[in-house]
Design an enzyme around this catalytic site. Structure first.
Site, PDB file in Angstrom:
ATOM      1  N   ARG A   1      44.617 -31.243-100.644  1.00 54.60           N
ATOM      2  CA  ARG A   1      45.477 -32.410-100.887  1.00 54.60           C
ATOM      3  C   ARG A   1      45.508 -33.332 -99.672  1.00 54.60           C
ATOM      4  O   ARG A   1      45.736 -34.545 -99.806  1.00 54.60           O
ATOM      5  CB  ARG A   1      46.887 -32.004-101.326  1.00 54.60           C
ATOM      6  CG  ARG A   1      47.682 -33.165-101.913  1.00 54.60           C
ATOM      7  CD  ARG A   1      49.000 -32.729-102.555  1.00 54.60           C
ATOM      8  NE  ARG A   1      48.888 -32.426-103.975  1.00 54.60           N
ATOM      9  CZ  ARG A   1      49.082 -33.313-104.964  1.00 54.60           C
ATOM     10  NH1 ARG A   1      49.394 -34.573-104.685  1.00 54.60           N
ATOM     11  NH2 ARG A   1      48.959 -32.954-106.215  1.00 54.60           N
TER      12      ARG A   1
ATOM     13  N   GLU B   1      58.049 -35.800-103.876  1.00 51.25           N
ATOM     14  CA  GLU B   1      57.266 -35.857-102.651  1.00 51.25           C
ATOM     15  C   GLU B   1      56.954 -37.261-102.132  1.00 51.25           C
ATOM     16  O   GLU B   1      56.983 -37.488-100.926  1.00 51.25           O
ATOM     17  CB  GLU B   1      55.935 -35.106-102.857  1.00 51.25           C
ATOM     18  CG  GLU B   1      56.112 -33.608-103.029  1.00 51.25           C
ATOM     19  CD  GLU B   1      54.876 -32.955-103.635  1.00 51.25           C
ATOM     20  OE1 GLU B   1      54.505 -33.296-104.765  1.00 51.25           O
ATOM     21  OE2 GLU B   1      54.269 -32.121-102.961  1.00 51.25           O
TER      22      GLU B   1
END
Lengths: 489, 779
Positions: B324, B727
């Site tokens: 990620r 997030e």
């Protein structure tokens, strides 16, 4: 003298009498485990996160009842004799529903995970009782000892500003019942020494300062506990045995403050919070530093005497007090001696205190009208953080020449320590930036700081020296020298 | 039944309205129950872990006699006492023992568990162990791991497009650099905790503070050697998670369950805060080495970057985390030629894990570093460099992983914020004031965020829900999402209320339980509301279909004449009160319960090829931060922050604003005062709030303006066209780091890339300033 064998205090609306409590039993464990009052949370067990905040009401030297937020996790039950402990379970609104502080927190979305919330509610409750319409600065100060990891605090600050829209502080239960609780607490003061024996050793609550002196002569090995902001961690973090323990926080005779024309004398048991008003009025140069000692709960518990007696190299008050030429009175039995504070600190972990001796008072000369004085604390996080380096400076300049200078630092050596080589280099020089620059290299003769998690040796030396630059610039009237979070009202 | 009228009062607590957290009134009263607050069954025992003090080496002796003999101790468990498999690796690599076997591979590794009558007795006893080690050299950070040959915990990933060497060689300008980015402790206020009660046969019930009950169920079964159907896991709420309870609760749940079965009593385990911070994983630290080619306008032609991470001793989630990081090494910028590589390095430290953003923030911070380098190299405003590189029209809309950016709104978000924050004017003023101010310097930065939403492991993008309507019309809601404060419970309940058109107060939110909804994914990757909201809507849809069919038959009306109106059902020309209608359905033998299911459509990912469409959509945002720095000490303050953030069509604006404010402050902490510090024994020394400094109320920007991009509607068909919010806002805090960098750069007249590493503690700020001063003076 008669001796009582039980601790007595009020917990919310009940009288509690404990005759077998251990000297190291914390209030938090007492609440959560013994009483199954589980609204009060444990977040860190070291007095740094505030999730365990409760209010403790105590009678001051003048007999007034004051409620203060404290960290239940490092507060020993033995220190609660004669107090009123208020937990989140005790809060009610006028209609029996949520208290104004609680309702404001709900309506302003002040909780997310909710774990820090009871502690935040108690801190804001303590603030609201004293300051019903607080400024943002006052709210931030009240929350210095409360961590929240979810909200980013913005909604909590909004809620704190709105509490009085939900109810009047005079209607609050603790205010309505103030006279009655005061009378009850007075009734608990029976002038007796308390000794509670348990399998984990004895706890002793002396009846008076003279009794304290006697107790310590009888039990010179005893651990003296005032605010427990340090000793609490010996128990919760290091699992050290501390018995027998002598609790001195309730001795109001150790909490006197005598403001004289040339010096202020503090009883060793004066808390940072109790000292604040006098400091702000008479030594305003220390106000900002004072507001950055621990969080509100630690300032309510911790004492000036404790900050000195535990001998930490990173205590916040010794450097400025040394710079001001403070002296302390040590007492053993009926014998007293007065020494310079700087001489009390012999080496790391070693102080000039004999077994059975205790710090009774601290005499702090006021800075003279012809003196410049300041103290600066440098930390990783602005508030509720332990010093990386702390510099205190007092200078008297006569006709442009440095006539007298005392410089003391914390965090630069194994004890709070004067920069004597720098002082010597500076005396007799003109008070100019050129002189400052010329003496900066001398710091290396005074200090060899350590590297640890708070700061590297290099940073301590660099920032530490720069504090002298800051002191010169600031006292020379340079504008825009300091970051100001909130203008002082 | 009531007569028809035209005006119906809408339901209270439907979607797109600000709704309070469902537990708010309990949080403030101290009555919201966390696991440690549950009144323990009689005879409950307490477990405590004994931790290693050796960073790397064989355990040559472990003398636990004194531990066993300590007052109150009932027993001691070691690796040999694990009845099933001594492994809690979430990816089945068998590299993560519950209790160490033979070796200690990090300082703080759990070696054994003491079980005693009280927690205090267990904790005191744990310290009586005498353990000896044959100490070996160890690697504590990225540099050391590389020096020892760069062993990885799992295979790294590569993304590649175009001709990077060629483009770099022909670029008008090139910069090459390296950035160190620190890790972060979660500092959930409620620490790790589990409590297990033994049941009949092989059964066990586990209360665990976890974001991933299904994983706890799986791990406990694995450790006990029993099938998953013997394990029931319950979690009503966590006192914060942030990724730290995605896999890190496994050890505590397993130890509690093993002890509960071994001693036949309920066992609770709760580490002290210090042990929690020492023994559980954190955000990964990274070192990013980069080279970038660009033209005179600051437009990037090529990026070549290696993201190396301190993963700790085992893989845990380090593979997807480092993946990620690469997925966000582009942030919102188009790279015509690009080569990105991850190095998930093995170190002798606690195994790092998920943390809000899951590697994405580190990817993005690295990216914003080279943007900054370009700006200072060319003497440009970094915002202009950012704008010059935004994804754009066809030909400039494909990511390094070959997903086309179809929903790009970064330009509009940034332009609106640029105007509303008065960025340009303030920047000019700051540059001017920095010229005259000697000690205090200011900085300002406006940075964007584009964050991909979906688990990159495509299989995880599924969810289930269980909905019952009882015959009094009250509704029971259960789903796989876990509540850690983020408000997923209330959001999904709002969806259900809206589906049935009943007041939110009629929906009972119930604890997440593996017995009700199986095979759930972690509540992670910001996906909680997206996935579980859809699953709950699906369940409601099934029940509604049955109800419509029933009503149409019973009342002889066409199905489209049955309409769910606020707190009633319109059937033909009569309105029937909800409870009455449900009772009729019950009497008509309609099944009033349904299991809902959802899987995210249209996503796929081929990791080996580095190609695919891993994300269902992107969430966007931007922040403008202004700071003031004291150049004598490095101390600083955040003066003002303006945020404009995209949550699509918000399910609950109050909850979403809370996520943005809280996420930003947490991100700011990561990049400023939160510093992890290991000593020369490989021991973490910042393991409590006294030494590890997360933000306080007095660190919040003095002016903090947070707005939602209210015009945004998710192009992807998500639940009510909302977007995930957990997030993405975390990365808005990169603007603070960039503003601090600008303030530091002012001492060299902005001619030298400031290259401030993270976290920017006052020390790091001062040292950066000193370095820039020396460089500007030609030293």
């Amino acid at each position: 003298m008669t001796v009582r064998d039980a601790i007595r205090f009020y917990l919310n609306d009940r009288l509690v009498e404990l005759s077998d409590v251990a000297p190291d039993r914390t209030l938090l464990d007492f609440l959560r485990l013994d009483r199954v009052l589980r609204g009060t949370k444990e977040g860190c067990a070291e007095g740094d996160c505030g999730a365990c905040t409760v209010l403790v009401g105590r009678l001051g030297a003048d007999g007034t009842l004051a409620y203060e937020g404290v960290n239940a996790c490092i507060r020993f039950v033995g220190s609660l004799d004669g107090t009123h402990v208020v937990t989140v379970e005790h809060l009610r609104g006028a209609d029996g529903g949520l208290h104004p502080v609680q309702q404001a927190m709900v309506d302003y979305h002040g909780s997310q995970c909710g774990f820090c919330t009871p502690g935040i509610v108690m801190s804001l409750y303590g603030l609201w009782l004293e300051t019903p319409t607080p400024s943002v600065a006052e709210i931030e100060r009240a929350l210095q000892g409360n961590l929240c990891r979810c909200t980013g605090y913005a909604p909590i600050v909004r809620a704190a500003q709105a509490v009085s829209n939900y109810g009047a502080v005079v209607e609050d239960a603790l205010n309505r019942e103030r006279a009655e609780i005061t009378a009850r607490l007075e009734a608990l003061r029976d002038g007796q020494r308390v000794v509670v024996s348990s399998a984990r050793g004895d706890l002793i609550v002396p009846a008076s300062v003279d009794d304290l002196a006697s107790v310590l002569e009888e039990r010179p090995e005893a651990t003296i506990v005032a605010g427990a902001t340090d000793v609490g961690l010996w128990v919760t973090k290091f699992m050290r045995e501390i018995a027998p323990v002598v609790f001195i926080g309730q001795l109001t005779a150790l909490q006197n403050i005598d403001v004289g024309s040339d010096a202020i004398t503090f009883g060793a048991g004066v808390s940072y919070s109790q000292a604040f008003k006098v400091i702000a009025e008479h030594v305003p140069q220390l106000q900002e530093l004072w507001e950055r000692i621990g969080g509100a709960q630690v300032r309510n518990m911790g004492t000036l005497g404790g900050n000195i007696a535990n001998g930490s190299p990173i205590g916040d008050t010794p450097p400025p007090l040394i710079a001001l030429g403070a002296t302390i009175v040590l007492r053993k039995g009926d014998a007293r001696r007065e020494i310079k504070l700087e001489d009390f600190f012999i080496a790391y972990g070693k102080q000039d205190r004999a077994p059975g001796e205790f710090v009774e008072s601290i005499r702090v000369p006021r800075p003279g009208a012809d003196e410049m004085f300041a103290a600066y604390k440098v930390t990783k996080r602005r508030d509720e953080d332990i010093t990386a380096t702390l510099g205190a400076f007092r200078v008297r300049v006569v006709e442009g020449i440095v006539a007298e200078v005392v410089i003391a630092y914390g965090g630069m050596a194994g004890t709070p320590m004067r920069a004597k080589a720098v002082e010597a280099a500076l005396v007799g020089r003109p008070w100019t930036m050129g002189s400052i620059e010329a003496v900066l290299p001398v710091f290396g003769e005074d200090f060899t700081p350590l590297t640890d998690w708070r700061a590297s040796a290099e940073y301590r030396m660099l920032a530490g020296r720069n504090l002298l630059r800051r002191f010169f610039l600031e006292t020379s009237g340079e504008p825009g020298m300091r970051i100001i979070r909130h203008e002082v009202a | 039944m009531s007569a028809l009228s035209d005006e119906r009062k809408p339901i209270s607590g439907g979607v797109h309205v600000a709704q309070r957290h469902d537990s708010g009134h309990k949080h403030v009263a101290g009555t919201a129950e966390y696991i440690d607050d549950i009144v323990e069954p009689a005879g409950t025992l307490h477990a405590y872990l004994g931790l290693s003090t050796c960073a790397n080496g064989a355990i040559t002796a472990m003398d636990l006699d004194a531990v066993r003999a300590a007052p109150g101790v009932v027993g001691v468990l070691t690796a040999a006492d694990v009845p099933g498999v001594n492994d809690i690796s979430p990816n089945h690599k068998d590299d993560e023992p519950i209790l160490a076997e033979g070796r200690s591979v990090f300082n703080g590794q759990p070696l054994f568990a003491v079980v005693a009558e009280t927690r205090e007795a267990a904790r005191r006893a744990a310290h009586l162990a005498k353990v000896e080690y044959a100490e070996e050299p160890f690697d504590v950070d990225v540099a050391a791991a590389r020096a020892s040959g760069g062993r990885v915990v799992t295979e790294g990933m590569t993304m590649r497009r175009g001709d990077v060497p060629g483009a770099l060689a022909s670029a008008r300008h090139r910069v090459k650099g390296s950035m160190t980015i620190g890790g972060q402790d979660h500092f959930y206020l409620e620490g790790q905790i589990a409590m297990a009660t033994p049941g009949e046969d092989d059964e066990v019930t586990v209360y665990s503070s976890t974001q991933h009950p299904s994983e706890i169920q799986h791990m406990v079964g694995h450790a006990l050697g029993v099938p998953s159907n013997a394990v029931n896991v319950i979690v009503r709420r966590m006192g914060g998670g942030f990724g730290g309870k995605e896999t890190q609760g496994n050890i505590f749940a397993c130890v509690a369950a093993i002890a509960a079965k071994a001693f036949g009593r309920t066992v609770k385990i709760r580490p002290d805060r210090d042990d929690d911070m020492i023994a559980t994983g954190k955000r990964h630290d990274f070192v990013v080495d980069y080279e970038v080619g660009f033209d005179d306008a600051g437009r990037i032609s090529a990026v070549d970057a290696v993201y190396a991470a301190r993963c700790g001793y085992s893989a845990d989630l380090s593979g997807p985390v480092t993946d990620r990081a690469l997925f966000h090494a582009d942030n919102a910028y188009y790279y015509p030629n690009v080569h990105l590589k991850s190095e998930p390095l093995r170190t002798n430290t606690v195994s790092n894990t998920a943390f809000r953003g899951f590697g994405g923030p580190q990817g993005m911070v690295g990216c914003e570093r080279w943007i900054e380098d370009i700006a200072y190299t060319l003497g440009m405003d970094p915002l202009d460099v950012r704008k010059a590189n935004f994804y754009g029209e066809t030909g400039r809309d494909v990511t390094p992983y070959y997903q086309t950016v179809e929903d790009n709104i970064v330009g509009r978000v940034v332009e609106e914020l640029e105007a509303s924050s008065d960025y340009r004017k303030r920047r000019e003023e700051i540059v001017a004031s920095n010229r005259t101010s000697t000690v205090l310097k200011r900085g300002i930065a406006l940075t964007p965020v584009k964050f991909g939403i979906s688990f990159t492991m495509t299989a995880f993008n599924q969810a289930g829900a269980l909905v019952h309507i009882y015959k009094d019309g009250s509704v029971h809601l259960n789903h796989g999402g876990t509540e850690m404060g983020q408000g997923v419970y209330v959001k999904v309940a709002q969806v259900l209320a809206d589906e049935f058109q009943i007041d939110l107060s009629k929906v009972k939110i119930t604890a997440t339980t593996t017995g009700k909804v199986p095979n759930t994914s972690a509540t992670a990757a910001s996906s909680g509301s997206d996935l579980n909201g859809m699953a709950a809507a699906n369940a409601a849809g099934q029940i509604k279909e049955r109800l419509v069919k029933f009503a149409a038959e019973k009342y002889g009306v066409p199905e489209d004449a049955v309409v769910f109106e606020p707190n009633c059902v319109l059937v033909g020309n009569q309105r029937i009160d909800w409870a009455e209608f449900i009772n009729q359905a019950y009497l008509g033998r309609v099944q009033l319960s349904a299991a809902g299911f959802y899987k995210t459509p249209d996503i796929h990912w081929d990791r080996a090829a580095g190609k695919g469409k891993p994300f269902f959509y992107f969430a966007y945002g931007a922040a403008c931060s202004e700071v003031v720095v004291d150049t004598l000490t490095g101390e600083y303050m955040v003066e003002r922050v303006d945020i404009l953030h995209d949550v699509g069509k918000s399910l609950n604006p109050a909850i979403d604003i809370g996520q943005i404010e809280g996420g930003f402050i947490q991100g700011m902490g990561w990049l400023t005062t939160e510093e992890l510090w290991w000593d020369d024994k490989g021991q973490l020394r910042t393991h409590a709030p006294s030494t590890y400094k997360i933000p306080l109320a007095s660190d919040v920007p003095k002016v903090f303006n947070v707005r939602l991009a209210e015009w945004s509607v998710n192009k992807a068909p998500t639940i009510r066209r909302s977007k995930a919010v957990g997030e993405p806002p975390f990365m808005l805090a990169i603007s603070v780091l960039e503003a601090l960098s600008m303030a530091a750069a002012s001492v060299a007249d902005y001619r030298i890339p400031p290259r401030m590493d993270a976290p920017a503690t006052p020390e790091r700020v001062l040292m950066t300033i000193e370095r820039l001063k020396r460089a500007a003076a030609g030293q």
